[in-house]
Design a protein around this motif. Structure first.
Motif: not given
Length: 118
Positions: A105-118
């Motif tokens: 879940d934390q990995d995905e949170q960071c990936a979403k931040a990189g895509l600007g989709t948080t």
């Protein structure tokens, strides 16, 4: 994109590896933060490839297995752990980003931040 991932992880004190691949799953960028566990390097790349080549977040594979579709785990190149997301441009998959080093879940949170989709 990777800078966005790393900024989110640094903000939370998480050490991760981040990989970006093209739409065919070939690595175009990789970075590992200091003190990231060694296994996360291959996992980040695998998550990015899985998201790009199957054109869906890696979370869907984990959810399918949890719902009773274990054969999903035998598909080639599947990483059944959150943290891999397809990169979409104008409705088309242009690549994938994968993050590994903390919980899925934390990995995905960071990936979403990189895509600007948080």
């Amino acid at each position: 994109m990777a800078a966005g991932v790393l900024a989110e992880c640094q903000k939370n004190g998480w050490n991760v590896a981040v990989a970006v691949v093209d739409n065919h799953g070939f690595l175009v960028y990789f970075e590992r933060m200091d003190n990231t566990q060694t296994g996360s390097m291959d996992i980040a790349v695998g998550k990015a490839r899985s998201a790009a080549t199957y054109r869906r977040p890696t979370r869907v594979f984990m959810e399918a297995i949890n719902k009773g579709a274990p054969a999903t785990a035998t598909l080639p190149g599947v990483f059944a752990s959150p943290g891999g997301l397809p990169i979409m441009v104008d409705g088309k998959v242009t690549g994938g980003v994968g993050v590994s080093g903390v919980t899925g879940d934390q990995d995905e949170q960071c990936a979403k931040a990189g895509l600007g989709t948080t």
